[in-house]
Design an enzyme around this catalytic site. Structure first.
Site, short mmCIF file in Angstrom:
data_model
loop_
_atom_site.label_atom_id
_atom_site.label_comp_id
_atom_site.label_asym_id
_atom_site.label_seq_id
_atom_site.Cartn_x
_atom_site.Cartn_y
_atom_site.Cartn_z
N ASP A 8 -5.52 6.55 -11.79
CA ASP A 8 -6.50 7.34 -11.82
C ASP A 8 -6.15 8.84 -11.59
O ASP A 8 -4.92 9.32 -11.64
CB ASP A 8 -7.43 7.12 -10.96
N CYS A 65 -3.62 4.58 -7.70
CA CYS A 65 -4.47 5.54 -7.44
C CYS A 65 -4.56 6.00 -5.97
O CYS A 65 -3.27 6.18 -5.75
CB CYS A 65 -5.74 4.54 -7.34
N THR A 67 -5.03 5.49 -2.87
CA THR A 67 -4.69 4.60 -1.74
C THR A 67 -3.87 3.32 -2.42
O THR A 67 -3.35 2.63 -1.85
CB THR A 67 -6.05 3.90 -1.01
N HIS A 98 7.90 -14.16 -3.36
CA HIS A 98 7.10 -15.15 -2.85
C HIS A 98 5.70 -15.16 -3.65
O HIS A 98 5.31 -16.26 -3.75
CB HIS A 98 6.82 -14.96 -1.49
N HIS A 133 6.99 -21.78 -3.36
CA HIS A 133 6.19 -20.70 -3.59
C HIS A 133 5.31 -20.86 -5.16
O HIS A 133 4.31 -20.17 -5.32
CB HIS A 133 7.03 -19.26 -3.53
C1 RB5 Z 1 -10.27 8.56 -6.02
O1 RB5 Z 1 -10.84 9.42 -5.42
C2 RB5 Z 1 -10.02 7.26 -5.20
O2 RB5 Z 1 -11.25 6.86 -4.59
C3 RB5 Z 1 -9.10 6.32 -5.79
O3 RB5 Z 1 -8.03 7.19 -6.18
C4 RB5 Z 1 -8.61 5.44 -4.87
O4 RB5 Z 1 -7.89 5.86 -3.63
C5 RB5 Z 1 -9.56 4.21 -4.72
O5 RB5 Z 1 -9.23 3.16 -4.04
#
Ligand code: RB5
Length: 144
Positions: A8, A65, A67, A98, A133
């Site tokens: 993203d 993304c 996180t 695994h 596994h």
């Molecule tokens: C985008 O701002 C953020 O929410 C996305 O990149 C991600 O971290 C969501 O899990």
């Protein structure tokens, strides 16, 4: 190896760095975007990349993304996808050994570039161990 990469808006910079490293190592990279900082919805990107993995066009996927959480949750809703959110080389390696993960998910706001790249390289270069596994992975794949 053919690898699909998707991200993203939070993952554009890291995606470009990972893509460049993979290409330098001789891999073919399919980029499903996004390539701008305009806001996009990570589930849409997860779906595009997952499709390439499930069709066999790509051997592995890399999803990024902010996180790594939203994009990994999204990919894991798709049957046949096992997306591993990795935070270090240990989790990247174990997700292959695994869990036979077919996608690695990374948080661009969590990991430094070089650690993220090391996670991807470890991931794509580690074979599934099989054995006990395989039984567990089979259970993951069963409809509930
Ligand atoms: C985008 O701002 C953020 O929410 C996305 O990149 C991600 O971290 C969501 O899990």
């Amino acid at each position: 190896m053919k690898i699909v990469i998707g991200n993203d808006h939070a993952g554009v910079d890291l995606k470009n760095k990972v893509k460049e490293e993979l290409r330098k190592k001789g891999h073919e990279v399919i980029n499903v975007g996004t390539d701008t900082l305009d806001s996009v919805d990570y589930p849409d990107i997860a779906a595009l990349a997952s499709e390439k993995v499930l069709s066999g066009e790509a051997q592995f996927g890399v999803l990024i993304c902010g996180t790594g959480i939203g994009i990994s949750i999204s990919a894991n809703k798709i049957k046949g996808i096992r997306a591993a959110l990795a935070h270090n080389e240990f989790t990247a390696k174990l997700s292959r050994l695994h869990n036979d993960a077919n996608i690695i998910a990374l948080g661009a706001r969590v990991l430094g570039d070089s650690l993220a790249i090391a996670c991807v390289e470890t991931f794509i270069n580690t074979e599934f161990e099989g054995g006990r596994h395989a039984r567990r992975v089979g259970k993951i794949e069963k409809e509930v």
